[in-house]
Structures are given as structure tokens and as C-alpha cells.
Design a protein around this motif. Structure first.
Motif, PDB file in Angstrom:
ATOM      1  N   ILE A 158       0.855  -1.187   0.000  1.00 13.29           N
ATOM      2  CA  ILE A 158       0.000   0.000   0.000  1.00 13.29           C
ATOM      3  C   ILE A 158       0.889   1.235   0.000  1.00 13.29           C
ATOM      4  CG2 ILE A 158      -1.800   1.257   1.259  1.00 13.29           C
ATOM      5  CD1 ILE A 158      -2.605  -1.467   2.482  1.00 13.29           C
ATOM      6  N   SER A 159       0.805   2.010  -1.068  1.00 17.20           N
ATOM      7  CA  SER A 159       1.654   3.201  -1.216  1.00 17.20           C
ATOM      8  C   SER A 159       0.772   4.422  -1.436  1.00 17.20           C
ATOM      9  CB  SER A 159       2.634   3.011  -2.378  1.00 17.20           C
ATOM     10  OG  SER A 159       3.545   4.088  -2.446  1.00 17.20           O
ATOM     11  N   ILE A 160       0.083   4.812  -0.371  1.00 12.03           N
ATOM     12  CA  ILE A 160      -0.781   5.997  -0.398  1.00 12.03           C
ATOM     13  C   ILE A 160      -0.391   6.865   0.788  1.00 12.03           C
ATOM     14  CG2 ILE A 160      -3.142   6.867  -0.370  1.00 12.03           C
ATOM     15  CD1 ILE A 160      -4.062   4.085  -1.293  1.00 12.03           C
ATOM     16  N   GLN A 161       0.094   8.059   0.521  1.00 13.46           N
ATOM     17  CA  GLN A 161       0.480   8.951   1.609  1.00 13.46           C
ATOM     18  C   GLN A 161      -0.769   9.490   2.307  1.00 13.46           C
ATOM     19  OE1 GLN A 161       3.817   9.812   2.628  1.00 13.46           O
ATOM     20  NE2 GLN A 161       4.123   7.958   1.411  1.00 13.46           N
ATOM     21  N   ASN A 162      -0.681   9.618   3.631  1.00 13.08           N
ATOM     22  CA  ASN A 162      -1.775  10.163   4.454  1.00 13.08           C
ATOM     23  C   ASN A 162      -3.071   9.362   4.311  1.00 13.08           C
ATOM     24  OD1 ASN A 162      -0.100  12.377   5.262  1.00 13.08           O
ATOM     25  ND2 ASN A 162      -0.550  13.374   3.302  1.00 13.08           N
ATOM     26  N   ILE A 163      -2.934   8.044   4.186  1.00 14.70           N
ATOM     27  CA  ILE A 163      -4.127   7.202   4.087  1.00 14.70           C
ATOM     28  C   ILE A 163      -4.850   7.192   5.431  1.00 14.70           C
ATOM     29  CG2 ILE A 163      -2.809   5.106   4.649  1.00 14.70           C
ATOM     30  CD1 ILE A 163      -4.747   3.600   2.760  1.00 14.70           C
ATOM     31  N   LYS A 164      -6.160   7.284   5.390  1.00 13.09           N
ATOM     32  CA  LYS A 164      -6.950   7.273   6.614  1.00 13.09           C
ATOM     33  C   LYS A 164      -6.965   5.867   7.210  1.00 13.09           C
ATOM     34  CE  LYS A 164     -10.072  11.048   5.316  1.00 13.09           C
ATOM     35  NZ  LYS A 164     -11.483  11.433   5.078  1.00 13.09           N
ATOM     36  N   PRO A 165      -6.894   5.776   8.541  1.00 12.50           N
ATOM     37  CA  PRO A 165      -6.917   4.448   9.174  1.00 12.50           C
ATOM     38  C   PRO A 165      -8.129   3.623   8.761  1.00 12.50           C
ATOM     39  CG  PRO A 165      -6.311   6.121  10.782  1.00 12.50           C
ATOM     40  CD  PRO A 165      -6.713   6.851   9.543  1.00 12.50           C
ATOM     41  N   SER A 166      -9.283   4.278   8.599  1.00 11.71           N
ATOM     42  CA  SER A 166     -10.496   3.546   8.223  1.00 11.71           C
ATOM     43  C   SER A 166     -10.350   2.916   6.841  1.00 11.71           C
ATOM     44  CB  SER A 166     -11.711   4.483   8.245  1.00 11.71           C
ATOM     45  OG  SER A 166     -11.491   5.608   7.399  1.00 11.71           O
ATOM     46  N   VAL A 202       0.301  -8.142   3.271  1.00  8.09           N
ATOM     47  CA  VAL A 202      -0.045  -6.738   3.056  1.00  8.09           C
ATOM     48  C   VAL A 202       0.991  -5.875   3.757  1.00  8.09           C
ATOM     49  CG1 VAL A 202      -1.801  -4.958   3.327  1.00  8.09           C
ATOM     50  CG2 VAL A 202      -2.491  -7.328   2.939  1.00  8.09           C
ATOM     51  N   LYS A 203       1.656  -5.016   2.988  1.00  9.35           N
ATOM     52  CA  LYS A 203       2.681  -4.134   3.547  1.00  9.35           C
ATOM     53  C   LYS A 203       2.324  -2.690   3.223  1.00  9.35           C
ATOM     54  CE  LYS A 203       6.394  -7.525   3.526  1.00  9.35           C
ATOM     55  NZ  LYS A 203       7.803  -7.814   3.180  1.00  9.35           N
ATOM     56  N   ILE A 204       3.045  -1.781   3.855  1.00 11.33           N
ATOM     57  CA  ILE A 204       2.728  -0.361   3.684  1.00 11.33           C
ATOM     58  C   ILE A 204       4.003   0.448   3.542  1.00 11.33           C
ATOM     59  CG2 ILE A 204       2.658   0.115   6.174  1.00 11.33           C
ATOM     60  CD1 ILE A 204       0.288   2.019   5.600  1.00 11.33           C
ATOM     61  N   VAL A 205       3.941   1.486   2.725  1.00 13.15           N
ATOM     62  CA  VAL A 205       5.060   2.414   2.553  1.00 13.15           C
ATOM     63  C   VAL A 205       4.948   3.482   3.637  1.00 13.15           C
ATOM     64  CG1 VAL A 205       6.046   4.169   1.021  1.00 13.15           C
ATOM     65  CG2 VAL A 205       5.255   1.994   0.082  1.00 13.15           C
ATOM     66  N   PRO A 206       6.030   3.764   4.349  1.00 11.38           N
ATOM     67  CA  PRO A 206       5.972   4.742   5.446  1.00 11.38           C
ATOM     68  C   PRO A 206       5.746   6.160   4.927  1.00 11.38           C
ATOM     69  CG  PRO A 206       8.239   4.139   5.001  1.00 11.38           C
ATOM     70  CD  PRO A 206       7.393   3.237   4.152  1.00 11.38           C
ATOM     71  N   PRO A 207       5.419   7.105   5.812  1.00 10.63           N
ATOM     72  CA  PRO A 207       5.221   8.489   5.395  1.00 10.63           C
ATOM     73  C   PRO A 207       6.475   9.080   4.764  1.00 10.63           C
ATOM     74  CG  PRO A 207       4.391   8.145   7.618  1.00 10.63           C
ATOM     75  CD  PRO A 207       5.133   6.909   7.242  1.00 10.63           C
TER      76      PRO A 207
END
Length: 634
Positions: A222-230, A246-251
Motif C-alpha cells: 500500500i503506497s498511499i500517503q496520508n491514508i486514513k486508518p479507516s 499486506v505491507k505499507i510504505v511509510p510516510p
């Protein structure tokens, strides 16, 4: 063996001098090809002239490549910048060639060196084409060989915006792992079915179990900056049934030197899924209140106390005194601060219950601000050891409060808990008594401003549910939950400590600050998500075991007591609990009686006195239920 040999050699970068040699060779080949094209695909020209001109072309091409440095790029990672450098080198070469031909024609140094202008132009275009093509051919060859011989992770990137494109580039540049990006996923219908570098963009509904299985997808990044927790929760829940990580790109702010590194891409943490926007506080008043001050932190080695100490260490205080009875954790904090080149602090092994020891510290350092985080917090243990709970949570707090008044401390900030609200256990009740003592002395004292902060469970703190679940997952389960419907409020440690520091600048004293923590979360749901985020399936691989409520444990926590309401502050996420009035003289007398009675280690008598002082304290699933006064029914 052969595969290992190939992979080992592929992992090495080609020598820049080898690249330079190949480039020069291709320039010579292009020069011959230019003549061939110029004379209608024939050799109907003076071949001896071409052979005479080739050494000059080699020399000029060497000069051009060395000046521009186009040979220095890593060919396997060829990109736009490398293409531009090739274009510059070829342009510099054609400029040198044209200039040399012009000078030669003017002075007739070498009659056979006269190169037709048409050949120069054709050579320029062919050189650019062949040099760029060769780089992309090698890059494709490397990717194919690497894919065939290595262990490849097939990846989908969620987010086709700038962050997603940067993530795609970072995955392609990584040399330690083999990633094959098979597609992007995006919620924007305008982007769906379009392509980025020949990689298709899909809508989420297209990524089905069949799609994942057919393409052997291993990871969703998941590479979306400022993604909402919901929204993050929705995405992770969508992929939970599928066999993918499922992984995430940091801010962006955490990227190393402004560039994303593959090793920064991490697993989604349970903290990321809190359905609440993080609390951000940037208060310039805090700098004014902390700078050039002598600050004392009790319980400095605990989860909250250590983070308070870290955050305070960023300011220009005069002296920071860190007090804790836990020797090893305090030593670890000391070393951590020293490694950050923080020097103006003192670590002291001491117990807040030791009045003489604590008075010696106050007398020596004369602190101007006190952050009181020392406390016992584990509900089941304190239910079995009321003596210790009273001695530190009440007696320890009373000691630090009294010394703060005696030595004219400017501000005293206490760390409390939501378990102090309508308490059902010894730990919560003792924290409520400590709150009441502070409220009592605050009304009588004008020099020291007293502040109480009250918040819920802290993610990742020592003994909290998240680290416990992690250990249980590492052991293969099961995860233990006391009740299927039990709920808790959660915040991160930095948020909690940010609130404590903020509270130290607000109000006139005596206030209890609470925090808009969003909705409470079911512990059972957290357990299920942690199992899935760890790559296991619930309940097939790791199950959840319901163990029953522990002594004194509530099904749900509250932030406000009966009779309390709130008034707003300048920060929309921080409120003041408007507490009920108390008889200060009677309260102080009862607290003194509690502390004195506790010396006899008579738990029944002590709990009876606490219930007299805190009538809303109704024991739950505890041996002290028998001490509760029966509720009269009319």
C-alpha cells in the motif's frame, strides 16, 4: 550450482570501463552503419577513408563519454537520467566531430578525413538509438535471467499516484531482492485500465482470489500517503481472506534522505488500523515552559516515563532528572540518550515511596517542573497486592506532591488512567485516590499548579495486549482474550506523552485533561487482525482462546466518571473533565488514614477505607466484592 553461479555474478555491477569499451565499440559500429546507409546500403565508397577516420571517431567518442560520464550509470537500472546522459554524450560527440571536420577542411591537415555532413548526421541519430537500445536490452535480459533463476516476489502496488510510482522505482532498483511488479491498484476510475511503464492499473474489484492465484501474487504494497486508518482497515480486511502479505510504505517524512528504500517498506501494524486520526500537537508555549527549566520525571524508565524523557530531551532545558527504581531499564534509557549526544541529564535509581531519598533529590536539584509517571499499573497483580498498589500509587504520589509544594515546584503533572473512572479494581481505585489528593491540595495551594492527564491503554507499552499477542503468535498461539466483548480505548505511546507535555502548559491547576480517543476497540477483533497481519489464518493456523475476565477487569473502560462532564480547550481533541466537588479536608484525612492503615498490611481494612473515599468503586470479579455496600431498592 550453475544457477547460484549466474545469480552471484548477476548481483555484481558491470565495470564502468567495460561499459565505456562497449559504448565506444557501438559508436564505431554506428559509424560504419552510417556510411552504409549514406551510400544506399552498399560499400560504394572509399573504405580506406573510413578505416582512416575510425581512430579519430574512437578518440572523440572517448573524450565525449569521459566528459559527460554516461558510462557511469548502472545499466541494469537504466532510467530517464541515463537516457539523457547518452543523448548529451552523442550530442557532444557530433559537435566535436563537426568541429574537427570544419578545422580540417579549413587547413587541409588530412585530406582523407573529410567526412560527409550527411554521414555525421546519420551517425549521430544511429549512435543515440543503438546506445539507448543496448542499455534497455541489457536491463531486460538481466530482469529475465534474474526472474528465471532467482526467488521472485510478485507484487501489486496499491496506489498509482506519485508515491506508488516512487515505490515501483525503489522495487526495481533493489539488488538484494527480486520483485516483479505485476500491476497497480487504484480507487480513481480515471486511472483504471491505463498503464505506467507498461504496467496495468486495476480497480480493486478486479483483484479477486482467482486473479491473485493466477498471477501468483505474494505481496500487496500500500503506497498511499496520508491514508486514513479507516480506509487502510478496509483494504487490509479485503485482502485478509487471500494468501498474500499486506505491507505499507511509510510516510514521506521518514524516507532516508528523501528517497524511499525497499527496507523501509514494512508490515501493516495494528497501530496503523486504529480508526482515529493521530493527535498532532505543536505548541510553542511548551518550549517557553520547558526551556531553561530543571525538570524531574518519576517512573522515567517505564513506557510512558521514558517517552516523556525522550520528548523532553529535544528541548533546551537546564537539567533533566530521571528517577526510577528499575535499575536495568533506567540504564538502557541512559545509554540511549547518551548515544544521541544528550548530556545534561542525571539518572537516579530511587523509589518514590522513600520520603527521605526523594526529599534529598528535591533539595539537591530544586526541580521547577515535575512529571509524575511512577505507578503500578497491572490490574490482576495489584488486585493480589493492594499493599503495593496503595504504597506507590497513593503513598508515592502523596510524597511527590507534598515535596513539590514544599520546594515550590511551578508545575506538577500526573499521569493517570481511564481505569480510575468508576473503578472496579484496586489499581484503578488507587489511581482515583491519587487524583483526589491532587485535586484537594490544588485548591489550597497557589504556588504549584497541579495537572492530571487521563487516557486509555497505550499500544506497545510494557505488559500491554499488543506485545502479549505478538509473543503468543511467535509461539504458534493461541491468543488469549478474557472476554469476546471486551473493549478498550487505545493510543500510541508518543501520542500519550505528547498529551502529558501539552497538559503541562494548560490551565490554572487542578484540571483533569482527557483525550478524544475515538471509538473503543474490541480486543477480540484486534487479536484476529494481528493473526492475519502476521501471515497466519484464523482460526485454522492460530486460534483465539477465551479465558474469562480477570479479577477487577471491566468489559469496557470510561474516560469520565459519573457526574463529570467536559469543557473544551483550544485543542479540539483535548478536553477538561469537570469533576464533582469534594470535601478537601475529609479527603486528605481519609487518604492519610489509608496510607497509615496500609502499613499494617491489612488489605480488607484498606480497601474498605478506599471504598468509603471512592463510593463509585464497585469491585468486579474480585474477593473485595463483599466489601461493597448493597444498593438499596425502593
Amino acid at each position: 550450482m550453475f544457477k547460484r553461479f549466474i545469480l552471484k555474478n548477476l548481483s555484481k555491477y558491470a565495470s564502468r570501463w567495460l561499459v565505456l569499451g562497449i559504448d565506444v565499440f557501438l559508436v564505431c559500429l554506428s559509424f560504419i552503419f552510417a556510411y552504409f546507409i549514406r551510400f544506399n546500403a552498399s560499400f560504394d565508397f572509399e573504405v580506406s577513408n573510413l578505416l582512416f577516420q575510425l581512430p579519430f571517431i574512437i578518440l572523440l567518442s572517448l573524450i565525449s563519454f569521459l566528459v559527460v560520464g554516461s558510462y557511469k550509470g548502472i545499466v541494469r537500472h537504466t532510467g530517464t537520467r541515463d537516457v539523457f546522459n547518452v543523448f548529451l554524450a552523442a550530442t557532444f560527440l557530433v559537435t566535436l566531430t563537426s568541429f574537427s571536420v570544419f578545422i580540417n577542411r579549413a587547413f587541409n591537415f588530412f585530406p582523407t578525413f573529410t567526412i560527409p555532413v550527411s554521414v555525421i548526421i546519420i551517425h549521430y541519430l544511429v549512435t543515440i538509438f543503438i546506445l539507448i537500445l543496448s542499455r534497455f536490452v541489457f536491463k531486460s535480459f538481466y530482469e529475465i535471467i534474474n526472474t528465471e533463476l532467482g526467488v521472485v516476489s510478485n507484487v501489486l502496488i496499491y496506489g498509482a499516484g506519485d508515491s506508488g510510482i516512487i515505490t515501483y522505482g525503489a522495487l526495481n532498483r533493489d539488488t538484494k531482492n527480486n520483485f516483479d511488479v505485476l500491476g497497480f491498484i487504484d480507487d480513481d476510475e480515471r486511472k483504471i485500465n491505463k498503464k505506467i511503464d507498461r504496467i496495468k492499473i486495476y480497480g480493486l474489484e478486479k483483484v479477486t482470489d482467482e486473479f491473485i492465484e493466477k498471477n501468483h501474487i505474494d505481496e500487496i504494497i500500500i503506497s498511499i500517503q496520508n491514508i486514513k486508518p479507516s480506509r487502510l482497515l478496509e483494504i487490509t480486511d479485503y485482502f485478509t481472506p487471500y494468501d498474500v502479505e499486506v505491507k505499507i510504505v511509510p510516510p514521506l517524512s521518514t524516507w532516508i534522505g528523501g528517497d524511499l528504500q525497499v527496507n523501509q517498506i514494512r508490515d501493516v501494524k495494528i497501530e496503523d488500523l486504529l480508526d482515529r486520526a493521530p493527535i498532532l500537537i505543536d505548541n510553542p508555549i511548551l518550549k517557553r515552559d520547558v526551556n531553561d527549566k530543571i525538570i524531574l520525571v518519576t517512573g522515567a524508565a517505564g513506557s510512558i516515563g521514558s517517552e516523556i524523557s525522550r520528548q523532553l530531551s529535544r528541548y533546551k532545558y537546564k537539567k533533566l532528572i530521571l528517577v526510577d527504581q528499575a535499575e536495568s531499564p533506567l540504564y538502557e534509557l541512559q545509554q540511549e540518550l547518551l548515544q544521541k549526544n544528550i548530556q545534561n541529564f542525571t539518572s537516579i535509581v530511587a523509589d518514590v515511596r522513600d520520603i527521605k531519598r526523594m526529599e534529598g533529590i528535591f533539595k539537591e536539584f530544586s526541580p521547577e517542573k515535575v512529571y509524575h509517571a511512577a505507578a503500578y499499573k497491572h490490574v490482576p497483580l495489584m488486585e493480589e497486592s493492594p499493599y503495593e498498589a496503595v504504597k506507590i500509587n497513593i503513598g508515592g504520589t502523596k510524597t511527590i506532591v507534598d515535596l513539590s509544594i514544599k520546594y515550590n515546584v511551578e508545575r506538577f503533572v500526573m499521569v493517570s488512567t481511564d481505569k480510575a473512572v468508576n473503578p472496579t479494581n484496586v489499581m484503578g481505585a488507587t489511581k482515583r485516590v491519587a487524583e483526589m489528593y491532587i485535586s484537594s491540595v490544588s485548591e489550597e495551594n497557589t504556588k504549584t499548579k497541579f495537572t492530571i492527564t487521563r487516557f486509555g491503554n497505550v499500544l506497545g507499552s510494557n505488559g500491554s495486549v499488543i506485545p502479549l499477542f505478538k509473543k503468543q503468535i511467535e509461539k504458534g498461539g493461541p491468543l488469549t482474550v478474557t472476554h469476546k466483548d471486551i473493549t478498550r480505548y487505545f493510543m500510541t505511546i508518543p501520542e500519550a506523552c505528547c498529551l502529558v507535555l501539552e497538559a503541562g502548559t494548560m490551565g490554572e491547576g487542578g484540571e483533569i485533561y482527557i483525550f478524544d480517543m475515538g471509538q473503543s476497540v474490541k480486543i477480540y477483533e484486534i487479536a484476529k487482525k494481528m493473526i492475519n497481519l502476521s501471515g497466519f489464518k484464523y482460526p485454522d493456523e492460530i486460534d483465539i482462546e477465551i479465558t474469562g475476565l480477570r479479577p477487577g477487569e471491566k468489559l469496557y473502560e470510561e474516560l469520565l466518571a459519573t457526574g463529570e462532564n467536559t469543557i473544551p480547550t483550544y485543542h479540539d481533541k483535548i478536553m477538561i473533565a469537570k469533576t464533582v466537588c469534594i470535601d478537601t479536608a475529609l479527603t486528605k484525612q481519609l487518604i492519610c488514614d489509608i496510607c497509615k492503615t496500609n502499613e499494617n498490611q491489612d488489605s480488607q481494612q484498606v480497601i474498605t477505607l478506599i471504598k468509603q473515599l471512592v463510593p463509585e468503586y464497585i469491585s468486579n470479579n474480585s474477593i473485595y466484592e463483599k466489601l461493597d455496600k448493597p444498593v438499596s431498592v425502593n
